[in-house]
Design a protein around this motif. Structure first.
Motif, PDB file in Angstrom:
ATOM      1  N   ALA A  20      66.488  42.905  87.901  1.00 34.93           N
ATOM      2  CA  ALA A  20      67.227  42.097  88.365  1.00 34.93           C
ATOM      3  C   ALA A  20      68.667  42.611  89.079  1.00 34.93           C
ATOM      4  CB  ALA A  20      67.396  40.789  87.772  1.00 34.93           C
ATOM      5  N   GLY A  21      69.199  42.845  87.796  1.00 37.33           N
ATOM      6  CA  GLY A  21      70.363  43.508  87.683  1.00 37.33           C
ATOM      7  C   GLY A  21      70.579  45.107  88.710  1.00 37.33           C
ATOM      8  N   GLN A  22      69.983  45.281  88.356  1.00 34.85           N
ATOM      9  CA  GLN A  22      70.052  46.847  88.686  1.00 34.85           C
ATOM     10  C   GLN A  22      69.454  47.221  90.413  1.00 34.85           C
ATOM     11  OE1 GLN A  22      66.853  50.210  87.336  1.00 34.85           O
ATOM     12  NE2 GLN A  22      67.922  51.468  87.933  1.00 34.85           N
ATOM     13  N   PRO A  23      69.030  46.356  91.264  1.00 29.05           N
ATOM     14  CA  PRO A  23      68.579  46.253  92.087  1.00 29.05           C
ATOM     15  C   PRO A  23      69.716  45.731  93.360  1.00 29.05           C
ATOM     16  CG  PRO A  23      67.067  45.086  92.146  1.00 29.05           C
ATOM     17  CD  PRO A  23      67.220  45.989  90.571  1.00 29.05           C
ATOM     18  N   VAL A  24      70.062  44.773  92.369  1.00 30.53           N
ATOM     19  CA  VAL A  24      71.516  44.438  93.281  1.00 30.53           C
ATOM     20  C   VAL A  24      72.453  45.323  93.241  1.00 30.53           C
ATOM     21  CG1 VAL A  24      72.632  41.947  93.069  1.00 30.53           C
ATOM     22  CG2 VAL A  24      70.301  41.555  92.944  1.00 30.53           C
ATOM     23  N   CYS A  25      73.374  45.486  91.881  1.00 30.39           N
ATOM     24  CA  CYS A  25      74.184  46.379  92.048  1.00 30.39           C
ATOM     25  C   CYS A  25      73.801  47.460  92.702  1.00 30.39           C
ATOM     26  CB  CYS A  25      73.970  46.952  90.658  1.00 30.39           C
ATOM     27  SG  CYS A  25      74.590  45.825  89.624  1.00 30.39           S
ATOM     28  N   GLN A  26      72.750  48.070  92.988  1.00 27.10           N
ATOM     29  CA  GLN A  26      72.517  49.091  93.465  1.00 27.10           C
ATOM     30  C   GLN A  26      72.861  49.060  95.276  1.00 27.10           C
ATOM     31  OE1 GLN A  26      68.442  50.590  92.236  1.00 27.10           O
ATOM     32  NE2 GLN A  26      69.694  52.401  91.141  1.00 27.10           N
ATOM     33  N   LEU A  27      72.164  48.085  95.974  1.00 24.84           N
ATOM     34  CA  LEU A  27      72.750  47.376  96.880  1.00 24.84           C
ATOM     35  C   LEU A  27      74.046  46.872  97.346  1.00 24.84           C
ATOM     36  CD1 LEU A  27      69.835  44.981  97.816  1.00 24.84           C
ATOM     37  CD2 LEU A  27      70.077  47.295  98.789  1.00 24.84           C
ATOM     38  N   LEU A  28      74.842  47.062  96.141  1.00 23.53           N
ATOM     39  CA  LEU A  28      75.775  46.337  96.909  1.00 23.53           C
ATOM     40  C   LEU A  28      77.293  47.678  96.013  1.00 23.53           C
ATOM     41  CD1 LEU A  28      76.360  43.372  94.347  1.00 23.53           C
ATOM     42  CD2 LEU A  28      77.212  43.796  98.084  1.00 23.53           C
ATOM     43  N   GLY A  29      76.401  49.264  96.034  1.00 23.59           N
ATOM     44  CA  GLY A  29      77.489  50.171  95.814  1.00 23.59           C
ATOM     45  C   GLY A  29      77.512  50.351  94.484  1.00 23.59           C
ATOM     46  N   VAL A  30      76.910  49.936  93.577  1.00 21.28           N
ATOM     47  CA  VAL A  30      77.243  50.322  92.379  1.00 21.28           C
ATOM     48  C   VAL A  30      75.908  50.838  91.927  1.00 21.28           C
ATOM     49  CG1 VAL A  30      77.873  48.860  90.559  1.00 21.28           C
ATOM     50  CG2 VAL A  30      79.198  48.476  92.611  1.00 21.28           C
ATOM     51  N   GLU A  31      75.816  52.234  91.127  1.00 23.37           N
ATOM     52  CA  GLU A  31      75.085  52.860  90.793  1.00 23.37           C
ATOM     53  C   GLU A  31      75.004  52.212  89.243  1.00 23.37           C
ATOM     54  OE1 GLU A  31      71.847  53.876  90.448  1.00 23.37           O
ATOM     55  OE2 GLU A  31      72.158  55.361  92.172  1.00 23.37           O
ATOM     56  N   VAL A  32      73.322  52.336  88.684  1.00 22.78           N
ATOM     57  CA  VAL A  32      72.857  51.684  87.179  1.00 22.78           C
ATOM     58  C   VAL A  32      72.456  52.531  86.609  1.00 22.78           C
ATOM     59  CG1 VAL A  32      71.672  50.111  86.085  1.00 22.78           C
ATOM     60  CG2 VAL A  32      72.903  49.277  88.262  1.00 22.78           C
ATOM     61  N   THR A  33      72.232  53.095  85.072  1.00 21.09           N
ATOM     62  CA  THR A  33      72.232  53.110  84.407  1.00 21.09           C
ATOM     63  C   THR A  33      70.891  52.332  83.504  1.00 21.09           C
ATOM     64  OG1 THR A  33      73.366  55.177  83.613  1.00 21.09           O
ATOM     65  CG2 THR A  33      71.962  54.997  82.177  1.00 21.09           C
ATOM     66  N   GLY A  34      69.524  52.369  83.420  1.00 17.04           N
ATOM     67  CA  GLY A  34      69.020  51.107  82.993  1.00 17.04           C
ATOM     68  C   GLY A  34      68.085  51.818  81.808  1.00 17.04           C
ATOM     69  N   VAL A  35      68.206  50.954  80.990  1.00 14.54           N
ATOM     70  CA  VAL A  35      67.832  51.377  79.686  1.00 14.54           C
ATOM     71  C   VAL A  35      67.207  50.009  79.049  1.00 14.54           C
ATOM     72  CG1 VAL A  35      68.453  51.715  76.947  1.00 14.54           C
ATOM     73  CG2 VAL A  35      69.582  52.875  78.350  1.00 14.54           C
ATOM     74  N   PRO A  36      65.579  49.867  78.821  1.00 18.89           N
ATOM     75  CA  PRO A  36      64.908  49.071  78.993  1.00 18.89           C
ATOM     76  C   PRO A  36      64.955  48.274  77.489  1.00 18.89           C
ATOM     77  CG  PRO A  36      63.231  50.190  79.035  1.00 18.89           C
ATOM     78  CD  PRO A  36      65.017  51.406  78.950  1.00 18.89           C
ATOM     79  N   THR A  37      64.879  47.032  76.819  1.00 22.04           N
ATOM     80  CA  THR A  37      64.649  46.766  75.514  1.00 22.04           C
ATOM     81  C   THR A  37      62.795  46.123  75.348  1.00 22.04           C
ATOM     82  OG1 THR A  37      65.251  44.450  76.002  1.00 22.04           O
ATOM     83  CG2 THR A  37      67.375  45.626  74.902  1.00 22.04           C
ATOM     84  N   ILE A  38      62.358  45.766  76.669  1.00 26.94           N
ATOM     85  CA  ILE A  38      60.864  45.292  76.707  1.00 26.94           C
ATOM     86  C   ILE A  38      60.901  45.576  77.941  1.00 26.94           C
ATOM     87  CG2 ILE A  38      62.123  43.187  77.177  1.00 26.94           C
ATOM     88  CD1 ILE A  38      58.817  42.053  75.124  1.00 26.94           C
ATOM     89  N   VAL A  39      58.815  46.014  78.091  1.00 29.38           N
ATOM     90  CA  VAL A  39      58.138  46.080  79.075  1.00 29.38           C
ATOM     91  C   VAL A  39      57.433  45.186  80.069  1.00 29.38           C
ATOM     92  CG1 VAL A  39      57.595  47.861  80.837  1.00 29.38           C
ATOM     93  CG2 VAL A  39      58.844  48.066  79.479  1.00 29.38           C
ATOM     94  N   LEU A  40      57.473  44.212  80.306  1.00 25.77           N
ATOM     95  CA  LEU A  40      56.333  43.237  80.897  1.00 25.77           C
ATOM     96  C   LEU A  40      55.953  43.254  82.339  1.00 25.77           C
ATOM     97  CD1 LEU A  40      57.758  40.158  79.290  1.00 25.77           C
ATOM     98  CD2 LEU A  40      56.172  41.712  78.765  1.00 25.77           C
ATOM     99  N   SER A  41      54.820  42.816  82.515  1.00 24.03           N
ATOM    100  CA  SER A  41      54.332  42.777  83.835  1.00 24.03           C
ATOM    101  C   SER A  41      54.710  42.031  84.775  1.00 24.03           C
ATOM    102  CB  SER A  41      52.066  41.950  83.710  1.00 24.03           C
ATOM    103  OG  SER A  41      52.425  40.998  83.050  1.00 24.03           O
ATOM    104  N   ASN A  42      55.394  40.780  84.179  1.00 21.09           N
ATOM    105  CA  ASN A  42      55.774  39.554  85.158  1.00 21.09           C
ATOM    106  C   ASN A  42      56.962  38.888  83.636  1.00 21.09           C
ATOM    107  OD1 ASN A  42      52.557  39.361  85.013  1.00 21.09           O
ATOM    108  ND2 ASN A  42      54.126  37.505  84.237  1.00 21.09           N
ATOM    109  N   HIS A  43      58.030  37.941  84.739  1.00 18.75           N
ATOM    110  CA  HIS A  43      58.288  37.261  83.839  1.00 18.75           C
ATOM    111  C   HIS A  43      56.923  36.390  82.992  1.00 18.75           C
ATOM    112  CE1 HIS A  43      60.692  33.241  81.976  1.00 18.75           C
ATOM    113  NE2 HIS A  43      61.691  33.963  82.878  1.00 18.75           N
ATOM    114  N   PRO A  44      57.725  36.091  81.692  1.00 18.41           N
ATOM    115  CA  PRO A  44      56.368  35.301  80.650  1.00 18.41           C
ATOM    116  C   PRO A  44      55.826  33.809  80.916  1.00 18.41           C
ATOM    117  CG  PRO A  44      58.049  36.074  79.707  1.00 18.41           C
ATOM    118  CD  PRO A  44      58.883  36.046  81.155  1.00 18.41           C
ATOM    119  N   ALA A  45      56.993  33.100  82.161  1.00 17.30           N
ATOM    120  CA  ALA A  45      56.611  32.075  82.950  1.00 17.30           C
ATOM    121  C   ALA A  45      55.387  31.730  83.728  1.00 17.30           C
ATOM    122  CB  ALA A  45      57.384  31.479  83.581  1.00 17.30           C
ATOM    123  N   TRP A  46      55.435  32.871  83.992  1.00 18.69           N
ATOM    124  CA  TRP A  46      53.704  33.354  84.866  1.00 18.69           C
ATOM    125  C   TRP A  46      52.478  33.075  83.433  1.00 18.69           C
ATOM    126  CZ3 TRP A  46      53.492  32.568  89.447  1.00 18.69           C
ATOM    127  CH2 TRP A  46      54.840  33.079  90.878  1.00 18.69           C
TER     128      TRP A  46
END
Length: 266
Positions: A20-46
């Motif tokens: 969520a944070g990466q695309p929002v920041c990038q669309l506002l002109g802020v570059e993001v270095t992303g480091v994952p803590t967990i990788v999932l198919s989708n939010h666990p509520a599904w």
């Protein structure tokens, strides 16, 4: 161009955590270095979800490689988000220490993703305790929701006065409380610092996908003023009502142009 580092969850489908944070920041002109803590198919509520946590030592290795390449310097902010385990909290502590050494003055934001009303904690209690005891004290800013603020401080946050007192007791220079106690029709942010407290109000939107809190924390880490960050978040929530996932890309023309929300002293 400003750059922030986000340490949080990644999903293949949808927009929560780093996704969520990466695309929002990038669309506002802020570059993001992303480091994952967990990788999932989708939010666990599904109904169906698959994935795994990234081993804490792999996170430390990735951060070490970024440091060795000279890429930690130049970051204006770092956001620490979802922590799957205690080992991840320790890896995050190491990241903050390395970031402050490489980029003096870097803005450290901790989003203590622990739980919410009415379910309570949705991380293990020892993880929540580690976030409280090890990460929160390192932060320049924290962005807890009302449940998380109450859990971190052990205080009653049922009204604005209680929330303000709890935020002041947290011991962090700036506390931005999301979902402050404003009743059924309103939400917003209660911002508390040594200079006082400001309340930003926005209309409460229903049937909004997960990830709005992650967006707000990322924008704060990127250095946006609270009112402007909340303006973007409120507009994004409005256009995302009834969607499976936040409409970050398809509605960018609408939410990126949102006006800031003004505040009142409380």
């Amino acid at each position: 161009m400003a750059r922030v580092l986000i340490l949080s969850s990644v999903v293949a489908m949808g927009h929560v955590g780093l996704s969520a944070g990466q695309p929002v920041c990038q669309l506002l002109g802020v570059e993001v270095t992303g480091v994952p803590t967990i990788v999932l198919s989708n939010h666990p509520a599904w109904r169906h979800v698959a994935g795994t946590a990234v081993a804490p030592e792999r996170i430390t290795d990735m951060v070490g490689a970024l440091e060795a390449n000279g890429w930690l310097a130049g970051h204006a902010g770092v956001l620490v988000g979802y922590m799957p385990g205690v080992g991840h909290v320790e890896a995050a502590v190491g990241l903050v220490e390395r970031m402050r050494a490489a980029a003096p003055g870097v803005r450290v934001v901790v989003d203590p993703i622990l739980g919410d009303h009415p379910k309570g904690l949705y991380v293990k209690e020892n993880v929540a305790e580690a976030v409280r005891d090890r990460l929160v004290p390192l932060a320049d800013m924290v962005t807890p929701n009302l449940f998380e603020l109450g859990w971190l401080t052990g205080r009653d946050c049922a009204d604005l006065a209680g929330a303000r007192e709890a935020a002041a007791a947290l011991g962090v220079p700036v506390v931005h409380v999301t979902s402050p106690p404003l009743g059924e029709a309103e939400t917003g942010v209660l911002s508390v610092s040594e200079t006082g407290a400001e309340l930003y109000r926005s209309a409460k939107e229903w049937d909004v996908p997960h990830g709005i809190g992650d967006v707000f924390a990322a924008l704060i880490a990127a250095g946006l003023p609270v009112g402007q960050a909340l303006g973007h978040v409120a507009a994004l929530a409005e256009v995302s009502r009834g969607c499976d996932h936040l409409a970050i890309v398809e509605s960018a023309a609408r939410w990126t142009g949102a006006a800031p929300i003004t505040s009142e002293r409380v």
